[in-house]
Design a protein around this motif. Structure first.
Motif, PDB file in Angstrom:
ATOM      1  N   ALA A  17       0.827  -1.207   0.000  1.00 17.01           N
ATOM      2  CA  ALA A  17       0.000   0.000   0.000  1.00 17.01           C
ATOM      3  C   ALA A  17       0.862   1.257   0.000  1.00 17.01           C
ATOM      4  O   ALA A  17       0.549   2.244  -0.679  1.00 17.01           O
ATOM      5  N   ILE A  18       1.966   1.237   0.749  1.00 22.98           N
ATOM      6  CA  ILE A  18       2.867   2.389   0.780  1.00 22.98           C
ATOM      7  C   ILE A  18       3.536   2.571  -0.576  1.00 22.98           C
ATOM      8  O   ILE A  18       3.679   3.699  -1.078  1.00 22.98           O
ATOM      9  N   ALA A  19       3.969   1.466  -1.192  1.00 27.52           N
ATOM     10  CA  ALA A  19       4.567   1.556  -2.523  1.00 27.52           C
ATOM     11  C   ALA A  19       3.583   2.176  -3.509  1.00 27.52           C
ATOM     12  O   ALA A  19       3.960   3.033  -4.326  1.00 27.52           O
ATOM     13  N   GLU A  20       2.338   1.771  -3.444  1.00 33.17           N
ATOM     14  CA  GLU A  20       1.336   2.282  -4.375  1.00 33.17           C
ATOM     15  C   GLU A  20       1.100   3.779  -4.191  1.00 33.17           C
ATOM     16  O   GLU A  20       1.007   4.531  -5.172  1.00 33.17           O
ATOM     17  N   GLU A 175       2.251   3.438  14.244  1.00 39.67           N
ATOM     18  CA  GLU A 175       1.688   2.505  15.221  1.00 39.67           C
ATOM     19  C   GLU A 175       0.261   2.110  14.821  1.00 39.67           C
ATOM     20  O   GLU A 175      -0.716   2.647  15.346  1.00 39.67           O
ATOM     21  N   PRO A 176       0.124   1.169  13.877  1.00 40.91           N
ATOM     22  CA  PRO A 176      -1.218   0.760  13.464  1.00 40.91           C
ATOM     23  C   PRO A 176      -1.852  -0.190  14.479  1.00 40.91           C
ATOM     24  O   PRO A 176      -1.175  -0.961  15.156  1.00 40.91           O
ATOM     25  N   GLY A 177      -3.170  -0.136  14.510  1.00 41.88           N
ATOM     26  CA  GLY A 177      -3.937  -1.151  15.211  1.00 41.88           C
ATOM     27  C   GLY A 177      -4.209  -2.312  14.255  1.00 41.88           C
ATOM     28  O   GLY A 177      -3.325  -2.718  13.503  1.00 41.88           O
ATOM     29  N   ALA A 178      -5.428  -2.839  14.282  1.00 38.74           N
ATOM     30  CA  ALA A 178      -5.779  -3.984  13.443  1.00 38.74           C
ATOM     31  C   ALA A 178      -6.172  -3.516  12.042  1.00 38.74           C
ATOM     32  O   ALA A 178      -7.164  -2.793  11.876  1.00 38.74           O
ATOM     33  N   PHE A 179      -5.396  -3.931  11.034  1.00 39.58           N
ATOM     34  CA  PHE A 179      -5.668  -3.593   9.640  1.00 39.58           C
ATOM     35  C   PHE A 179      -5.712  -4.875   8.812  1.00 39.58           C
ATOM     36  O   PHE A 179      -5.088  -5.877   9.173  1.00 39.58           O
ATOM     37  N   LYS A 222      -5.801   3.527   3.221  1.00 39.23           N
ATOM     38  CA  LYS A 222      -5.966   4.772   3.975  1.00 39.23           C
ATOM     39  C   LYS A 222      -4.798   4.987   4.931  1.00 39.23           C
ATOM     40  O   LYS A 222      -4.387   6.127   5.180  1.00 39.23           O
ATOM     41  N   ALA A 223      -4.262   3.886   5.465  1.00 41.72           N
ATOM     42  CA  ALA A 223      -3.083   4.005   6.327  1.00 41.72           C
ATOM     43  C   ALA A 223      -1.902   4.555   5.536  1.00 41.72           C
ATOM     44  O   ALA A 223      -1.177   5.447   6.006  1.00 41.72           O
TER      45      ALA A 223
END
Length: 276
Positions: A17-20, A175-179, A222-223
């Motif tokens: 997702a970050i690459a995109e 610091e992500p939660g549940a994705f 979205k993250a």
């Protein structure tokens, strides 16, 4: 000016997702993964702006990829330490090999890559390092002791780096939660051999991880957009908490720490030598 990104664990989940989102913003992405072929569709969609490399961040000499990126692209603007896995097991259930591997993956590997990138960023006058931590970098749960320990360590190192590096490098701890990243997939989530003595505490966590994939509230796209927003901000935060569950969990921990600190403050302050 377009930037050059190095993203580890780029074949899936947050890394993908970050690459995109980086590519959509016009940047170039070096996607590092154990299976670089999984980035073939991205390379086809963005000709000349995707460079796939095979990388195991736990392997000796893995940090040499940083020099290779700079040699090929002339610079490296954003390092994203994202490679990782879920590990569930009480400490008594976790073998030394499992514990050491997880530290290699989540701490020693990112530390080596970060160390390798700093001289390049110093020469070019700046850059950014994104450490993909977790709500588990601040909040613990039964069975996640080894996992949380690696993330706590990475966060401690990174917070110190933000204090000691004064040549324009920004550090962002995510610091992500549940994705819904696939981190709980059977091939991704690692379970230490269970002991019956921990069925009551670790058992429910093990059941949640093995059966909870696909039900997480968080959207990785979205993250990734939020991470890009933080990096592009005039003042990039040191920590970016993602997901309502992560915000609530961290607020709860901070409240508990504050109460305990207040309760025991007189004892804490009374430990100095008595003045003559």
């Amino acid at each position: 000016m377009s930037r050059v990104w190095l993203v580890t664990g780029a074949s899936s989940g947050f890394g993908r997702a970050i690459a995109e989102v980086a590519l959509d913003s016009g940047d170039t992405v070096v996607g590092a993964a154990r299976r670089p072929g999984a980035l073939g569709d991205l390379a086809a969609a963005h000709p000349g702006r995707v460079d796939s490399v095979q990388l195991d961040v736990t392997a000796p000499g893995a940090a040499a990829v940083v020099d290779d990126v700079v040699t090929r692209h002339g610079r490296l603007d954003v390092l994203v330490n994202n490679a990782g896995r879920t590990q569930v097991g009480a400490l008594e259930e976790t073998t030394q090999d499992e514990l050491r591997y997880l530290f290699d993956l989540h701490f020693f590997g990112p530390a080596a890559l970060t160390k390798a990138v700093l001289p390049h960023m110093r020469r070019q006058g700046g850059g950014a390092v994104v450490q993909m931590s977790s709500v588990g970098g601040q909040v613990t749960a039964p069975g996640f002791g080894a996992y949380c320990a690696t993330k706590f360590a990475l966060e401690g190192l990174t917070e110190t780096l933000a204090q000691e590096v004064d040549f324009g490098v920004r550090f962002l701890i995510v610091e992500p939660g549940a994705f819904r990243t696939g981190l709980f997939n059977p091939g991704s989530a690692y379970m230490s051999a269970p002991l019956p003595e921990y069925a009551g505490t670790v058992g429910p966590i093990r059941d949640y991880v093995t059966g909870g994939d696909g039900s997480q509230a968080g959207d990785p796209a979205k993250a990734a957009a939020a991470i890009l927003t933080a990096l592009n901000a005039d003042h990039t935060p040191l920590r970016l908490v993602l997901g309502a569950d992560a915000v609530d969990g961290i607020r709860g921990r901070l409240d508990r720490i504050a109460v305990e600190l207040d309760t025991w403050e007189p004892v804490s302050r009374a430990t100095a030598f008595d003045e003559p």
